[in-house]
Design a protein around this motif. Sequence first.
Motif, mmCIF file in Angstrom:
data_model
loop_
_atom_site.group_PDB
_atom_site.id
_atom_site.type_symbol
_atom_site.label_atom_id
_atom_site.label_comp_id
_atom_site.label_asym_id
_atom_site.label_seq_id
_atom_site.Cartn_x
_atom_site.Cartn_y
_atom_site.Cartn_z
ATOM 1 N N UNK A 161 0.832 -1.202 0.000
ATOM 2 C CA UNK A 161 0.000 0.000 0.000
ATOM 3 C C UNK A 161 0.865 1.250 0.000
ATOM 4 N N UNK A 162 0.398 2.299 -0.672
ATOM 5 C CA UNK A 162 1.149 3.556 -0.661
ATOM 6 C C UNK A 162 1.120 4.178 0.733
ATOM 7 N N UNK A 163 1.873 5.263 0.894
ATOM 8 C CA UNK A 163 2.021 5.910 2.195
ATOM 9 C C UNK A 163 1.273 7.232 2.274
ATOM 10 N N UNK A 164 0.250 7.402 1.444
ATOM 11 C CA UNK A 164 -0.530 8.642 1.445
ATOM 12 C C UNK A 164 -1.127 8.927 2.823
ATOM 13 N N UNK A 165 -1.614 7.874 3.473
ATOM 14 C CA UNK A 165 -2.224 8.031 4.796
ATOM 15 C C UNK A 165 -1.240 8.679 5.766
ATOM 16 N N UNK A 166 0.004 8.210 5.759
ATOM 17 C CA UNK A 166 1.003 8.712 6.691
ATOM 18 C C UNK A 166 1.490 10.092 6.285
ATOM 19 N N UNK A 167 1.570 10.344 5.011
ATOM 20 C CA UNK A 167 2.011 11.660 4.557
ATOM 21 C C UNK A 167 1.001 12.735 4.926
ATOM 22 N N UNK A 168 -0.297 12.369 4.932
ATOM 23 C CA UNK A 168 -1.362 13.335 5.237
ATOM 24 C C UNK A 168 -1.492 13.612 6.731
ATOM 25 N N UNK A 169 -0.949 12.726 7.574
ATOM 26 C CA UNK A 169 -1.032 12.921 9.027
ATOM 27 C C UNK A 169 -0.098 14.039 9.481
ATOM 28 N N UNK A 170 -0.340 14.514 10.707
ATOM 29 C CA UNK A 170 0.597 15.448 11.320
ATOM 30 C C UNK A 170 1.901 14.717 11.583
ATOM 31 N N UNK A 171 2.972 15.214 10.994
ATOM 32 C CA UNK A 171 4.287 14.628 11.172
ATOM 33 C C UNK A 171 5.282 15.708 11.542
ATOM 34 N N UNK A 172 6.491 15.279 11.863
ATOM 35 C CA UNK A 172 7.574 16.213 12.136
ATOM 36 C C UNK A 172 8.671 16.074 11.079
ATOM 37 N N UNK A 173 8.283 15.575 9.922
ATOM 38 C CA UNK A 173 9.251 15.349 8.851
ATOM 39 C C UNK A 173 9.630 16.649 8.160
ATOM 40 N N UNK A 174 10.857 16.693 7.660
ATOM 41 C CA UNK A 174 11.276 17.813 6.820
ATOM 42 C C UNK A 174 11.196 17.440 5.339
ATOM 43 N N UNK A 175 11.192 16.138 5.059
ATOM 44 C CA UNK A 175 10.962 15.629 3.697
ATOM 45 C C UNK A 175 10.167 14.341 3.803
ATOM 46 N N UNK A 176 9.260 14.133 2.858
ATOM 47 C CA UNK A 176 8.470 12.900 2.830
ATOM 48 C C UNK A 176 8.193 12.572 1.371
ATOM 49 N N UNK A 177 8.892 11.575 0.849
ATOM 50 C CA UNK A 177 8.747 11.167 -0.539
ATOM 51 C C UNK A 177 8.363 9.694 -0.611
ATOM 52 N N UNK A 178 7.744 9.305 -1.705
ATOM 53 C CA UNK A 178 7.442 7.894 -1.898
ATOM 54 C C UNK A 178 7.579 7.525 -3.367
ATOM 55 N N UNK A 179 7.907 6.257 -3.587
ATOM 56 C CA UNK A 179 8.114 5.728 -4.935
ATOM 57 C C UNK A 179 7.305 4.448 -5.079
ATOM 58 N N UNK A 180 6.530 4.367 -6.153
ATOM 59 C CA UNK A 180 5.805 3.141 -6.474
ATOM 60 C C UNK A 180 6.594 2.340 -7.493
ATOM 61 N N UNK A 181 6.867 1.078 -7.181
ATOM 62 C CA UNK A 181 7.543 0.182 -8.113
ATOM 63 C C UNK A 181 6.527 -0.746 -8.759
ATOM 64 N N UNK A 182 6.910 -1.298 -9.898
ATOM 65 C CA UNK A 182 6.061 -2.266 -10.596
ATOM 66 C C UNK A 182 6.940 -3.402 -11.108
ATOM 67 N N UNK A 183 7.500 -4.157 -10.181
ATOM 68 C CA UNK A 183 8.435 -5.216 -10.544
ATOM 69 C C UNK A 183 7.749 -6.535 -10.868
ATOM 70 N N UNK A 184 6.488 -6.665 -10.457
ATOM 71 C CA UNK A 184 5.751 -7.942 -10.561
ATOM 72 C C UNK A 184 6.380 -9.048 -9.716
ATOM 73 N N UNK A 185 7.191 -8.665 -8.731
ATOM 74 C CA UNK A 185 7.815 -9.636 -7.827
ATOM 75 C C UNK A 185 7.069 -9.727 -6.498
ATOM 76 N N UNK A 186 6.004 -8.951 -6.344
ATOM 77 C CA UNK A 186 5.301 -8.944 -5.077
ATOM 78 C C UNK A 186 6.208 -8.501 -3.945
ATOM 79 N N UNK A 187 5.973 -9.067 -2.772
ATOM 80 C CA UNK A 187 6.787 -8.724 -1.602
ATOM 81 C C UNK A 187 8.241 -9.137 -1.794
#
Length: 211
Positions: A161-187
Amino acid sequence: MKLKLFIFFLVAITFSSCNAQLPTKHIFYLHGRIIEQQGKNAVSEQFGKYELDSIITALKVDNGIVHAEIRNSNVDYKLYAEKVSKQIDELLESGIEAKNIIVIGASKGAIIACNISSLNPNEINYVFLAGNNDYQEMNNDWKFHGQVLCIYDSSDEIAGKNYDYWKAKDNFTTKFEQIELKTNLGHGFIYKPLNVWIEPTKKWILNQSLK
């Protein structure tokens, strides 16, 4: 040997190299749960061998130290997060800059890393690999600190699952990035040092940037 003395020894060796002008990077790699269950040479029937040594080698950078302790069976993730958080505090007290400390967690290791980021207020760097799903969102109230990079795979049915939920919460981060991969390897994408996650991770280690 106590951690402080161990750190001093490692720092002394690192700065005696020909690249001594570079800052020392301390990289904590927190492996997945299967290694707790099977040991260093863990093999999943579904995903194959967990290539721990190759992953550690791939994460090395000039004047960098990779801390990759093999956890015992069924470690309590909150207690282990407290342990690593204390090690991070000791590094900071020894003079290592926060920007030169990186915590990389994969699967259960990512859950541990999330707990560290919520617990430790210092602006160190994090990479969460395959560590989010509905269960984590419903059962945790993390508030992250530092610079956070999240990497997940759309084919991962365990923790993709993406991390949109956590990015939208109140955080103390100075940077918050995420990358979606599509390897078809699952976990299983975390089982190998694939360039699609190693390269952005190393950019984050070195610059806290994906550029």
